[in-house]
Design an enzyme around this catalytic site. Sequence first.
Site, mmCIF file in Angstrom:
data_model
loop_
_atom_site.group_PDB
_atom_site.id
_atom_site.type_symbol
_atom_site.label_atom_id
_atom_site.label_comp_id
_atom_site.label_asym_id
_atom_site.label_seq_id
_atom_site.Cartn_x
_atom_site.Cartn_y
_atom_site.Cartn_z
ATOM 1 N N LYS A 197 8.502 -2.061 -11.696
ATOM 2 C CA LYS A 197 7.725 -1.694 -11.125
ATOM 3 C C LYS A 197 6.206 -1.682 -12.245
ATOM 4 C CE LYS A 197 5.067 1.106 -8.014
ATOM 5 N NZ LYS A 197 5.466 2.972 -7.199
ATOM 6 N N SER A 228 6.945 7.126 -3.402
ATOM 7 C CA SER A 228 6.452 5.343 -3.400
ATOM 8 C C SER A 228 8.544 4.959 -3.738
ATOM 9 C CB SER A 228 5.630 5.353 -4.688
ATOM 10 O OG SER A 228 4.447 5.750 -4.413
ATOM 11 N N SER A 283 4.355 3.213 -2.948
ATOM 12 C CA SER A 283 3.661 2.136 -4.022
ATOM 13 C C SER A 283 4.765 0.711 -4.496
ATOM 14 C CB SER A 283 3.272 2.511 -4.974
ATOM 15 O OG SER A 283 3.601 3.434 -5.586
#
Length: 472
Positions: A86, A185, A161
């Site tokens: 990420k 997330s 996210s």
Amino acid sequence: MTADAHIPLPTRVHAFGDDVLGDHDAVALATLVRDGAVTPEELAAAAVARAERVEELAAVAYRSYAEPLLPTERAGAFYGVPSFVKDNTDVAGMPTNQGTAAFRARPARAHSGYTRQFLSTGLTVLGKSAMPEFGFNATSETPHLAPTRNPWHTGYSVGGSSGGAAALVAAGVVPIAHGNDGGGSIRIPAACAGLVGLKPTRGRHVVSGLARSLPVDIVSEGVLTRTVRDTAAYTAAAERYRRNPALPPVGRVDGPPSRRMRIALVLDNLAGPVPAGPTRDAVERVARTLEACGHSVEPVPLPFDATIESAFLHYWGLLAAAITTTGRFLDRRFDARRVDDLTAGLRAFFLRRALHAPLTLYRLRAAAATYEQALGPYDAALLPTLGHTTPPLGHLSPTVPFDELLDRLRAYVCFTPINNITGTPAITVPAGLTDAGLPIGVQFAATRGSERTLLELAYLVESERPFPRVDR
């Protein structure tokens, strides 16, 4: 940028095909590598080709396709399996841009502490996955880039996210990808994309980056996968690199529970009961499955009131204020005027109530005892992952006026933050599809250190209600 109603979009997009990746999960691919049937380089090349076929998903923030970060140690459980990290986590030689236009990051000089743990499992890193600005939003949309699209229907959000990670795994580009969870997330995009997403206990994995300096550490690292065994195998592999002695070991989990469990059924959020519809139906179907397998399921009220939601929102704003104030520590060219409207709105929201910060921190820290007392008599709780089904792109865009967007986020993300506040584990698993063909996720949550129980319950659901796949 939102979905344009004038542009026809395909309902589903995926990259599964007849190559060396096939439809294997990460455990199966690692076995092929160990047996000499395929090389890490061949798997990486196939994953790159798949990523290029589904570029319209806008799931990749940085590509290292020409020079993938290949594992140096063959001992890792996932040796040679391709993956992504990420874009808020440092990987040496790759920029960490945090999903923002406020700066353009230079390549990181070194791996973060968690990246070293991630790489210890033998995974190959092909680049960085897309995310919303600083991970604040529950959809992976930003004003300066194309939105990350849901492979199940490209007009819909894939959550946030860790949305880029979810899109890449669901679409078949890679079988496993890194995510982190500061308010849902990992679990939110897992629910949107029909994946397994475990948010571990606070401190289960290496803590690095911003999380180390938080007054209340709400962030946990982990992965998104298509199978429970991949999540279980990753948890065991990460534990071999570093085990927190303050927590009970998880070890390798291979199947459903062998003992009868007592499960708390939570169908209320802070706004009241979850209304009739697909989300409630999915939870109740899983509850009936548990009962049919001999487990006890008992309705239990949520042990919190609206003050905990207010505290989390205030803390969310505190983080936005801290980042925009100290952004030059991220990059000396940081320009706070270029943050998106959600970050700016959260900062203003906090500053209007800045004097309440000590009370906010007290309430967040006190929540753990309330949670442990409520769930102590139970092995786990079953509850929705989200307040409603996956919304179309634009519904949660940071370009929506802040007060309206905050109301929408409160209605959507009303179950996941509790486990971030309390530092307790929770796992999302697929539990069916909406009439529009979009996945629905349900959660199991438990007390500190109970990842083993959660993985066993996830295995049970997977065995009794096989997970849907976007290519079928």
